[in-house]
Motif scaffolding. Sequence first.
Motif, PDB file in Angstrom:
ATOM      1  N   PHE A   1       0.573   2.346  -3.460  1.00  0.00           N
ATOM      2  CA  PHE A   1      -0.788   2.681  -3.900  1.00  0.00           C
ATOM      3  C   PHE A   1      -1.308   3.963  -3.242  1.00  0.00           C
ATOM      4  CE2 PHE A   1      -5.489   1.896  -3.719  1.00  0.00           C
ATOM      5  CZ  PHE A   1      -5.712   1.988  -5.085  1.00  0.00           C
ATOM      6  N   ILE A   2      -1.027   4.121  -1.953  1.00  0.00           N
ATOM      7  CA  ILE A   2      -1.446   5.329  -1.224  1.00  0.00           C
ATOM      8  C   ILE A   2      -0.463   6.464  -1.506  1.00  0.00           C
ATOM      9  CG2 ILE A   2      -1.718   6.369   1.066  1.00  0.00           C
ATOM     10  CD1 ILE A   2      -2.630   3.620   2.074  1.00  0.00           C
TER      11      ILE A   2
ATOM     12  N   ILE B   1       0.873   0.440   8.102  1.00  0.00           N
ATOM     13  CA  ILE B   1       1.095   0.088   6.702  1.00  0.00           C
ATOM     14  C   ILE B   1       2.547  -0.300   6.493  1.00  0.00           C
ATOM     15  CG2 ILE B   1       1.120   1.008   4.346  1.00  0.00           C
ATOM     16  CD1 ILE B   1      -1.234   2.812   5.194  1.00  0.00           C
TER      17      ILE B   1
ATOM     18  N   LEU C   1      -8.704   2.302   6.016  1.00  0.00           N
ATOM     19  CA  LEU C   1      -7.948   1.382   5.171  1.00  0.00           C
ATOM     20  C   LEU C   1      -8.897   0.586   4.277  1.00  0.00           C
ATOM     21  CD1 LEU C   1      -5.081   0.470   4.570  1.00  0.00           C
ATOM     22  CD2 LEU C   1      -5.302  -1.250   6.369  1.00  0.00           C
TER      23      LEU C   1
ATOM     24  N   TYR D   1      -8.465  -0.395  -4.638  1.00  0.00           N
ATOM     25  CA  TYR D   1      -7.336  -1.157  -5.181  1.00  0.00           C
ATOM     26  C   TYR D   1      -7.818  -2.018  -6.342  1.00  0.00           C
ATOM     27  CZ  TYR D   1      -2.812  -3.536  -5.031  1.00  0.00           C
ATOM     28  OH  TYR D   1      -1.565  -4.013  -5.347  1.00  0.00           O
TER      29      TYR D   1
ATOM     30  N   VAL E   1      -9.460   2.366   1.082  1.00  0.00           N
ATOM     31  CA  VAL E   1      -8.294   2.210   0.204  1.00  0.00           C
ATOM     32  C   VAL E   1      -8.365   0.873  -0.526  1.00  0.00           C
ATOM     33  CG1 VAL E   1      -5.781   1.944   0.157  1.00  0.00           C
ATOM     34  CG2 VAL E   1      -6.821   3.718   1.601  1.00  0.00           C
ATOM     35  N   LYS E   2      -8.693  -0.175   0.211  1.00  0.00           N
ATOM     36  CA  LYS E   2      -8.768  -1.512  -0.394  1.00  0.00           C
ATOM     37  C   LYS E   2      -9.882  -1.611  -1.432  1.00  0.00           C
ATOM     38  CE  LYS E   2      -6.754  -3.931   3.568  1.00  0.00           C
ATOM     39  NZ  LYS E   2      -7.017  -4.802   4.740  1.00  0.00           N
TER      40      LYS E   2
ATOM     41  N   LEU F   1       0.813  -1.219   0.000  1.00  0.00           N
ATOM     42  CA  LEU F   1       0.000   0.000   0.000  1.00  0.00           C
ATOM     43  C   LEU F   1       0.847   1.271   0.000  1.00  0.00           C
ATOM     44  CD1 LEU F   1      -2.895  -1.029   2.411  1.00  0.00           C
ATOM     45  CD2 LEU F   1      -2.967  -0.821  -0.073  1.00  0.00           C
TER      46      LEU F   1
END
Length: 235
Positions: free
Chosen positions: A6-7, A235, A206, A213, A209-210, A3
């Motif tokens: 990705f983040i 993370i 979170l 994804y 966020v997932k 992550l």
Amino acid sequence: MDLRSFIIPAIDIKEGKVVRLYRGSFESVKEYPLHPEEVAKLFNEIGFKRLHVVDLDGSLEGMPKNIEAIKKIRKVFSGQIQVGGGIRSLEVCQVLDDEGIDLFVAGTVALREPSIFKSIVEAFPDRIILSVDAKRGKVAVSGWQEESSLGPEELALKFENLHIWGYLYTNIEKDGSLEGVDVDIYLKFKKFVKKPLLASGGVSSLEDVKRLYGVVEGVIVGKAIYEGKLNIKEI
């Protein structure tokens, strides 16, 4: 999944200070007792690969106003840095390029002066992120203070064939609200474009966020980090 790739943590700067807006309103500014470079250093230590830096004063005035803060961030963050807020001329991009900024986020100039936007893209191929900021289904510009008649997909398609890096789609009505993300708007947008897409607005955990994804190539996270809703150290 890593992550940290990705983040993309956000550092919004107003008058040299770290702040967050609520749904894009400059009347609803929350200031955090942090220096921009301190935050950037922490993000670097955790191992994030990219930072999203917004010069809020620049977004209102049409040219960056927090260059000194951006310089300090560049010194302490080893990954990529993308900067938005007042990116409306080739000269501004050259100044930021000289400071080692990797990517430039521009929206207002694309809508208002497409010929200038195209010249910027030609000078910095694959380094310009088209900022698509949507409010009530229409693109907003000038620091989100003015709404246009164009829809997000209409704006994107005007420049899809240029050598831009991709898109940053901000859901203004969710931004800074911690209300959760609206995955559907990004799925819809993806049907129209082929270039990478970054999502922004509403991340509260979170789990949000997932959910993004695999839908988008990255997610901008700001308030959820500063308010402790998303524990970046885990993370």
